[in-house]
Design an enzyme around this catalytic site. Structure first.
Site, PDB file in Angstrom:
ATOM      1  N   ARG A 161      83.642  63.507 -37.089  1.00 55.62           N
ATOM      2  CA  ARG A 161      82.565  63.582 -38.086  1.00 55.62           C
ATOM      3  C   ARG A 161      81.591  64.688 -37.703  1.00 55.62           C
ATOM      4  NH1 ARG A 161      84.953  58.488 -37.708  1.00 55.62           N
ATOM      5  NH2 ARG A 161      85.631  57.855 -39.803  1.00 55.62           N
ATOM      6  N   ASP A 324      93.893  51.744 -37.679  1.00 58.37           N
ATOM      7  CA  ASP A 324      92.891  50.971 -38.414  1.00 58.37           C
ATOM      8  C   ASP A 324      92.724  51.480 -39.839  1.00 58.37           C
ATOM      9  OD1 ASP A 324      91.780  53.370 -37.261  1.00 58.37           O
ATOM     10  OD2 ASP A 324      89.818  52.682 -37.936  1.00 58.37           O
ATOM     11  N   GLU A 325      92.172  50.627 -40.674  1.00 58.23           N
ATOM     12  CA  GLU A 325      91.699  50.975 -42.014  1.00 58.23           C
ATOM     13  C   GLU A 325      92.700  51.856 -42.769  1.00 58.23           C
ATOM     14  OE1 GLU A 325      86.895  50.834 -41.299  1.00 58.23           O
ATOM     15  OE2 GLU A 325      87.914  52.701 -40.848  1.00 58.23           O
ATOM     16  N   TYR A 416      79.015  48.544 -30.897  1.00 55.68           N
ATOM     17  CA  TYR A 416      78.966  49.733 -31.737  1.00 55.68           C
ATOM     18  C   TYR A 416      77.595  50.387 -31.568  1.00 55.68           C
ATOM     19  CZ  TYR A 416      83.442  49.838 -34.107  1.00 55.68           C
ATOM     20  OH  TYR A 416      84.781  50.000 -34.377  1.00 55.68           O
ATOM     21  N   PHE A 417      77.595  51.509 -30.868  1.00 56.66           N
ATOM     22  CA  PHE A 417      76.336  52.169 -30.555  1.00 56.66           C
ATOM     23  C   PHE A 417      75.870  53.121 -31.655  1.00 56.66           C
ATOM     24  CE2 PHE A 417      76.589  51.685 -25.616  1.00 56.66           C
ATOM     25  CZ  PHE A 417      76.560  50.306 -25.773  1.00 56.66           C
ATOM     26  N   ASP A 418      76.579  53.123 -32.800  1.00 58.14           N
ATOM     27  CA  ASP A 418      76.058  53.831 -33.967  1.00 58.14           C
ATOM     28  C   ASP A 418      75.142  52.922 -34.785  1.00 58.14           C
ATOM     29  OD1 ASP A 418      78.295  52.283 -34.598  1.00 58.14           O
ATOM     30  OD2 ASP A 418      78.865  53.531 -36.302  1.00 58.14           O
ATOM     31  N   TRP A 466      80.469  56.255 -33.133  1.00 57.98           N
ATOM     32  CA  TRP A 466      80.912  56.989 -34.314  1.00 57.98           C
ATOM     33  C   TRP A 466      79.763  57.881 -34.761  1.00 57.98           C
ATOM     34  CZ3 TRP A 466      85.938  56.426 -34.897  1.00 57.98           C
ATOM     35  CH2 TRP A 466      86.544  55.250 -34.415  1.00 57.98           C
ATOM     36  N   GLU A 468      78.974  59.687 -37.793  1.00 61.92           N
ATOM     37  CA  GLU A 468      78.638  60.062 -39.164  1.00 61.92           C
ATOM     38  C   GLU A 468      77.184  60.546 -39.265  1.00 61.92           C
ATOM     39  OE1 GLU A 468      81.813  56.806 -39.760  1.00 61.92           O
ATOM     40  OE2 GLU A 468      80.248  57.314 -38.318  1.00 61.92           O
TER      41      GLU A 468
END
EC number: 3.2.1.52
Length: 755
Positions: A161, A324-325, A416-418, A466, A468
């Site tokens: 990203r 995933d996804e 999740y550190f985002d 992540w 983004e």
């Protein structure tokens, strides 16, 4: 064990050292303080037979704190000396490769370990002790016996990203080494960019490493910067350099090549690998997309060739293949895919996903390696030797362990550190969720559902970053620190949530080190934390801070607390709609950000509420009480104020305490299709006097919810009841043409109010 006589000094003190817990992170398994101190000499002479790479790291980390000289003369004072068994003497096979011990006395410091890796980890402990005690010039005498609980202690970094250069990736690896993490999960390919040079397929980086623009701001705004991004990628020579750098710090890099989904960047370069003709381009939005790799022979040939080059670059035991996804929309419409399902007697497209992963695993195994993937690789049946990275919760890890497969625990709710780590209103824009330092620290990677034998399959824990909404490396630093420290102690196995405050104090002591390194860490730990609790006539607002609570000042009229405010003396009663603003002061000076919380009070505020189905762990902050805490959710911040339900309806029953008159009911649902969040399909309102027999008084459908954009305010006529029940129907399976098609939709709900 090998014995390293690390530092010898002729200067010593026999004074008794106060029993003060050293500020070490992660805290050792065993630490015993003893009498006396080791006086830190101004010059250390290093014995020339010390392990070179590890000792050179030690020299560089201490920098100007201590002067070093080299000498092979062991008779001089301040000598770093190594005593090791001859090569013919075997190392104890039962010893853990990361185990070490340190003995610190007034006469010297001794490190013992069977391996260079253990020696390196001991040096990390010693560096922290030097950093803490450099000013007072002496390290308390102590004995440390230490080894990690978990073999996999990892941090992930998404460079797709947003891209980070070689020096920044090396800095990231250094942060892991400082706190004894040993695995770097490098997310190298995704819809938004392909970041690794593959010589056999040059268009992957010529075309797939760039995109025409990038989404900016909150997802719901759907705005773009209009600026071309890239080409950004790592050459194979750069990757070799980074791998070597990590190896010198005893960190394993696990590369991730996404498949079968998250493939748009690859398909933009080689559209023939898709189910449709394209054309394709690297994604400019965040989220999940329907176009994925088509499971045909040329695709498998492509992926095998890519993996050949990847495995030559990365010597890791595991290769991460994503998994995933992966929407099944294209596969459902693809004649080749449907024929493949029939030919191989597969149940459905989920079975085809399993077929895909099995084929890739068989190839990777043939090269002497193993695969690991996100927990969706469980779909249709897990490949024989695959390990699972459990991110959607803990169930994937539980299922893997119970079936004899290894798992790494990385649930979004804790790892999740985002996500936001402080009050979303005073934090930079983040993906969503709320994962503060204390929540990370509270995590136990071994699920309670596993017995002792099954628990052996839990390899460890990992946090994911992540990117983004992380556009530069300063923001990377901000999002991982100080949460990386909590992860470190969880992975080491010495986290003690009951003594969180003690850990918090050790974290604050580490900030001095980060300051010297000019790391942009989050200072959320200093900010006011607010919690809504039942109390008074409805609710109370409790304020806490890591420092002296007497420094908290606040207002209840929305004015700035730096101008005119009250001293906080206990929970603030909230009996009407108002805005609380608060801040922390020392000696009359502002020391924190100003926090603001708006309350909208209704007849349901603070009342007893029950849910028939519980929210997802990732979006469950405050539980059912979140729906009656007087806080309206911010549509741009999915942090503390929303509950999220994947594939579930919301059925909430509120006990008003006594028969209460009302004529209006309101609630909000959210739409953010890129994140699979859809508006409710319908809603019904019921009333009851006994909590058992309910009568429906209002029903609305999808059109009315859509026209209101999810902000539902209903006139229900003149009502008078003790109980009110809302049933808010989830949108169900996401339809084709939407991100995450064929998956369960998310339903987000915030405050339920009655007037």
């Amino acid at each position: 064990m090998r014995r390293f006589l690390l530092i010898f000094s002729a200067l010593f003190s026999t004074l008794f050292t106060a029993q003060i817990k050293p500020n070490l992170i992660p805290y050792p398994q065993s630490l015993t303080l003893q009498e006396g101190k080791f006086i830190i000499p101004k010059t250390l002479i290093l014995y020339d037979k010390l392990p070179k790479e590890e000792t050179e790291y030690f020299r560089k980390r201490l920098g100007s704190q201590v002067k070093f000289q080299s000498s092979g003369n062991t008779e001089k004072v301040h000598v770093m000396h190594i005593l090791i068994p001859q090569p013919k003497i075997p190392i104890n096979p039962e010893s853990k490769k990361e185990s070490y011990s340190i003995d610190i006395s007034p006469k010297g410091i001794f490190i013992s370990s069977d391996t260079k890796q253990g020696y390196f980890l001991a040096l990390q402990t010693l560096i922290q002790l030097f950093e803490e005690h450099q000013e007072d010039g002496a390290i308390p005498a102590m004995e440390i016996k230490d080894s990690p609980k978990f073999a996999w202690r990892g941090m992930h970094l998404d460079v797709c990203r947003h891209f980070f250069n070689v020096d920044e990736v090396k800095q990231y690896i250094d942060y892991l080494a400082m706190y004894k993490l040993n695995t770097f999960h490098w997310h190298l390919t995704d819809d938004q960019g392909w970041r690794i040079e593959i010589k056999k397929y040059p268009k992957l980086t010529e075309i797939g490493s760039k995109r025409k623009e990038s989404m900016i701001g909150a997802y719901v705004d759907n705005t773009f910067d209009g600026k071309p991004y890239g080409p950004y990628f790592y050459t194979q020579e750069q990757i070799k350099d980074i791998v070597k750098y990590a190896q010198q710090r005893h960190i394993t890099i696990v590369p991730e090549i996404e498949m079968p989904g998250h493939a748009l960047a690859a398909l933009s370069a080689y559209p023939e690998l898709a189910c449709t003709k394209g054309p394709f381009e690297a994604a400019t939005k965040w989220g999940v997309f329907d176009d994925v790799f088509c499971p045909k022979e040329e695709t498998f040939t492509f992926l095998e060739n890519v993996l050949d080059e990847v495995m030559k670059l990365f010597p890791s035991q595991y290769i991460h293949i994503g998994g995933d996804e992966c929407p099944k929309t294209r596969w459902k419409e693809c004649a080749h895919c449907q024929e493949l399902i029939k030919k191989n007697n597969l149940k459905d497209e989920h079975g085809l996903q399993s077929y895909f992963i099995h084929r890739i695993e068989k190839y990777v195994n043939s090269k002497g390696r193993k695969i690991i993937g996100w927990d969706e690789i469980l779909e249709g049946g897990l490949a024989p030797n695959a390990a699972v990275m459990s991110w959607t919760g803990v169930n994937g890890g539980i299922e893997a362990a119970k079936s004899g497969h290894f798992a790494v625990m990385t649930p979004g709710a804790y790892c999740y550190f985002d996500h936001y780590q402080g009050d979303p209103q005073s934090e930079p824009n983040a993906f969503g969720g709320f994962t503060p330092l204390d929540k990370v620290y509270s995590y136990n990677p071994i699920p309670s559902e596993l017995n002792a034998e099954q628990a052996k399959y839990i390899m460890g824990v990992q946090a994911n970053l992540w990117t983004e909404y992380i556009t530069d490396f300063k923001q990377v630093q901000y999002m991982i620190f100080p949460r990386l420290m909590a992860l470190s102690e969880v992975g080491w196995g010495t986290a003690d949530p009951k003594n969180y405050k003690e850990f918090e104090n050790r974290v604050i002591s580490q900030f001095k080190v980060l300051d010297k390194m000019k790391v942009n860490y989050a200072k959320s730990i200093y900010n006011i934390s607010g919690k809504v609790i039942p109390g008074g006539n409805g609710i109370s607002y409790e304020l806490t801070v890591s420092q002296d609570p007497k420094g908290i000042r606040y207002t209840t009229d929305g004015t700035d607390p730096t101008l005119n405010s009250q001293i906080y003396q206990g929970p603030i009663n909230i009996s009407k709609s108002l805005t609380v603003k608060s801040a922390y002061f020392e000696d009359g000076k502002l020391k924190s950000a100003v926090s603001a919380q708006e309350f909208t009070v209704s007849k349901t505020t603070g009342k007893k509420i029950t849910l028939e189905q519980q929210p997802s762990e990732n979006y469950s902050f405050g539980g059912a009480f979140t729906l009656v805490d007087g806080i309206i959710g911010n549509t741009r911040q999915l942090g503390k104020t929303w509950l999220g339900f994947q594939g579930k309806d919301v059925v909430a029953t509120i006990d008003l305490g006594q028969k209460t008159g009302f004529s209006e009911v309101y609630f909000n649902t959210l739409e953010n299709k890129g994140s699979w969040i859809h508006l409710a399909k319908s809603a019904q309102i019921f009333i009851s006097d006994d909590g058992k027999n309910f009568k429906m008084i209002k029903e609305i459908g999808k059109d009315e919810i859509l026209s209101s954009k999810g902000k539902i305010k209903l006139n229900v006529g003149s009502q008078n009841s003790k109980y009110i029940k809302l049933k808010i129907e989830n949108a169900g399976i996401i339809p084709a043409g939407n991100p995450g098609a064929d998956s369960k939709a998310w339903l987000f709900v915030d405050e339920i109010g009655v007037n």
